[in-house]
Structure formats: structure tokens, C-alpha cells
Design an enzyme around this catalytic site. Structure first.
Site, PDB file in Angstrom:
ATOM      1  N   LYS A 113      51.767  27.472  27.962  1.00  0.00           N
ATOM      2  CA  LYS A 113      50.960  27.211  26.767  1.00  0.00           C
ATOM      3  C   LYS A 113      51.558  26.106  25.919  1.00  0.00           C
ATOM      4  CE  LYS A 113      48.752  31.714  26.085  1.00  0.00           C
ATOM      5  NZ  LYS A 113      48.609  32.858  25.172  1.00  0.00           N
ATOM      6  N   LYS A 198      40.825  32.624  39.581  1.00  0.00           N
ATOM      7  CA  LYS A 198      40.267  33.774  38.883  1.00  0.00           C
ATOM      8  C   LYS A 198      39.307  33.342  37.780  1.00  0.00           C
ATOM      9  CE  LYS A 198      42.411  37.365  36.952  1.00  0.00           C
ATOM     10  NZ  LYS A 198      43.482  38.233  36.459  1.00  0.00           N
ATOM     11  N   LYS A 201      38.914  33.264  30.741  1.00  0.00           N
ATOM     12  CA  LYS A 201      38.352  32.720  29.509  1.00  0.00           C
ATOM     13  C   LYS A 201      39.078  31.463  29.059  1.00  0.00           C
ATOM     14  CE  LYS A 201      40.464  36.093  26.328  1.00  0.00           C
ATOM     15  NZ  LYS A 201      40.141  37.166  25.401  1.00  0.00           N
TER      16      LYS A 201
END
Ligand code: TRP
Length: 335
Positions: A113, A198, A201
Site C-alpha cells: 500500500k 481474485k 474491491k
């Protein structure tokens, strides 16, 4: 024997999608009566990356309402908002002071991140796993359902608990070490634009996922444009055709049909025949969830009362653990 306690939180960023629902929520709803469940909305985690203050509260309500819409039974499950229970923040501070910095610097998700964000990475992003450890340990949770991406955070939670017990509560451990609750296999839902990844979101493309609150038109459009291949005849079993496997799996899970049944039904179909079938099935199976969601959102008073009850139950347990932690650390009791 008392039921085991299961705890999980979801961040109020973006909608829940079919991957969340078929991969986790639906199984958990089916088995919820076996456990005492605490389900939270992680709105404190939501500000570890830049966020929009104008939508934070409504996004939080959306997740809570979706929990209800997906079949939460309040007899077995408490729904609460993380920021409503101040013990989460307070325990995080205490844990911050006993967590070695290098444990946090080693977290894969932090590194990813931070890299993605580039500038202005907050201390909160580094501290994210300590807040998550507090979420879990406050409730003395026995089990935490985790996907692959959260496994390392659960390991860290166990390390923090063990370290705390060892350093400050050796005679009588204060914190329970939680176990992962590995989800039943078979429900790995992949992206609509890449059958090897996968459904997520955090994928920048909206076309990659079907959200639980997508309109019939949006669902139709996404399935119409999703990635397929040029082969005629559909099968689960060709590893060269990940999209084909994924779309058949979706159809199987949404229709409730058995795998063999779907394999036979679709073996001679082309995409032009299959896609409308999948679209119809997806729309029909999301309809009851969307209707329930709307009913909950239209009755703010009800939703607020659910969250108030959830907070009260959560607070009673969380404050008890927090008091024990503070006592073990040697704090005086406020007069
Ligand atoms: N970090 C989790 C996620 O993004 C959300 C979360 C916060 C969580 N606190 C938790 C999950 C406690 C399980 C238990 O998926």
C-alpha cells in the site's frame, strides 16, 4: 459449553461484491448459529489512506445494512461500528508501545500500500495491523475468518498477544490467542476481466466485479463485456480457460445447482447463450438482498437501534479486556 466467539470487520470502502458474498458472507450466514458473532464496520481503518469525510458515515451505514441484508440474525450476531467503541483506539495506543517497529515494517500489505500511495504515507497506515490486533484481542475472539491477504495480520495479532501475556501477564494470561477460521473451499470468485485474479474491491476497474448493490442494468453490462474466449462449449475443467471456469462457478453458486448439473447444462453452449442465463441468475439472486437492503436503509431508526445494541454489547466486552490490559501494564484506576 459456551459458543466460540467469531469476530470480523469490513472496511467501509467500496461496496461488497459477489466475491465477498459467495466467498465468505454466505457461508458464514449459514453457520452463524454455531457461534457468537461480532461483526464490525472498520471505520477507523478507513482513514489509514486518504478518505472522503462527506461519505464516511453513509458508507459505514451501507456496510451495516448489507450485513443485515445478507441474512444476519441478530439473535446470534452483533453488528457494531469500530469508532463507536473507543476501546479500539485506546488499546491500539497501548499495543503500539509494546509492538516492535520492525514487525510492522515487515508487513506485506503495508509495503504494497505504501508503494502504491507513494507520498504522504501516514503513520496510521503502518499502524493498521496494531489496530486490527486490538479489534480482535479486545473481544477475546476464538476465531477470525481471514482471507489470504489478512493472514499475516492475524499472525501479528497472535504475536502481540503472546508478547503481552509473556511480558505483563505471565501468571494469568490476559489475552486469548485467536485462530484463523479457514473458509469452506470452492467459492473463490475471480475477476470478470481476468479469470486468474481474485475479484477485489481494490481493482481499479468497476467492470471487474459485480457489487451486491449493482442495478440489473449494470449487472447485464458487466457480464456482457466480461472476458471470455473463442472456444465453443463450456467446461469447468480446462486450465487454459480460467474465465470459463470462473463464470461457470459463478453460475453454479448463484443458481444453487450442483457442479455436474451445470457442467451438463452448459457443455454445448456458446457464450451468446450462456451470458444471458448468467445475467438473469445474478439479477434474480441479488434481488432479495437489494430489497432487504433498501428496507433497512429506509428505516434509519431501526438501523440505528441495531448499531446501538451492537455497541452496547461490544463495549461491555471490550471495556472489560481493556481494564485488564491496563491493570497488567500497571496503570492506576481513574478516580
Ligand atoms: N483489515 C481487514 C480487511 O481489510 C478488516 C479488519 C479490520 C478486520 N479489523 C479486523 C478483519 C478484525 C478481521 C478482524 O479485510
Amino acid at each position: 459449553m459456551a459458543k466460540q466467539r467469531v469476530l470480523s470487520l469490513v472496511q467501509p470502502t467500496g461496496n461488497l461484491h459477489l466475491g465477498n458474498y459467495l466467498g465468505a458472507i454466505r457461508n458464514w450466514v449459514e453457520g452463524q448459529s454455531q457461534y457468537e458473532n461480532f461483526f464490525g464496520v472498520a471505520d477507523l481503518h478507513a482513514i489509514t489512506v486518504p478518505h472522503n469525510p462527506a461519505t464516511l458515515a453513509s458508507d459505514t451505514y451501507t456496510i451495516a445494512a448489507l450485513y443485515l441484508a445478507c441474512g444476519t440474525d441478530l439473535e446470534y450476531t452483533n453488528i457494531f461500528v469500530q469508532s463507536h467503541v473507543s476501546a479500539h483506539s485506546e488499546l491500539t495506543w497501548l499495543f503500539n508501545c509494546i509492538t516492535p517497529l520492525n514487525w510492522l515494517e515487515d508487513m506485506i500489505q503495508f509495503k504494497e500500500k505504501a508503494l502504491k500511495q507513494g507520498e504522504n504515507v501516514s503513520a496510521g497506515l503502518l499502524d493498521y495491523p496494531v489496530l486490527m490486533a486490538s479489534d480482535i484481542l479486545l473481544y477475546q475472539a476464538d476465531k477470525v475468518p481471514v482471507g489470504e491477504d489478512q493472514k499475516q495480520h492475524l499472525e501479528l495479532t497472535r504475536d502481540i498477544a503472546a508478547r503481552f501475556n509473556h511480558q505483563f501477564a505471565r501468571k494469568k494470561p490476559v489475552l486469548k490467542l485467536p485462530e484463523p477460521l479457514i473458509r469452506a473451499e470452492g467459492a473463490r470468485v475471480m475477476s470478470l476481466t481476468d479469470g486468474t485474479r481474485k475479484m477485489s474491491k481494490s481493482d481499479p476497474s468497476e467492470m471487474s466485479r459485480i457489487n451486491l448493490l449493482d442495478s440489473p442494468d449494470a449487472i447485464a453490462k458487466k457480464i456482457k463485456r466480461c472476458k471470455t474466449d473463442l472456444v465453443r462449449g463450456l467446461t469447468f475443467d480446462d486450465s487454459e480457460r480460467p474465465e470459463c471456469h470462473n463464470l461457470l462457478t459463478l453460475y453454479m453458486l448463484l443458481s444453487g445447482k450442483k457442479k455436474e448439473e451445470v457442467a451438463t447444462e452448459c457443455q454445448d453452449m456458446g457464450w451468446g447463450q450462456f451470458k444471458p442465463l448468467l445475467t438473469e441468475t445474478a439479477i434474480a439472486s441479488l434481488k432479495p438482498i437489494q430489497e432487504k437492503y433498501q428496507a433497512v436503509m429506509d428505516d434509519k431508526g431501526y438501523l440505528e437501534s441495531v448499531l446501538r445494541d451492537g455497541r452496547e454489547k461490544a463495549e461491555a466486552i471490550a471495556n472489560d479486556t481493556l481494564a485488564k490490559v491496563k491493570a497488567a501494564l500497571g496503570y492506576s484506576v481513574p478516580l
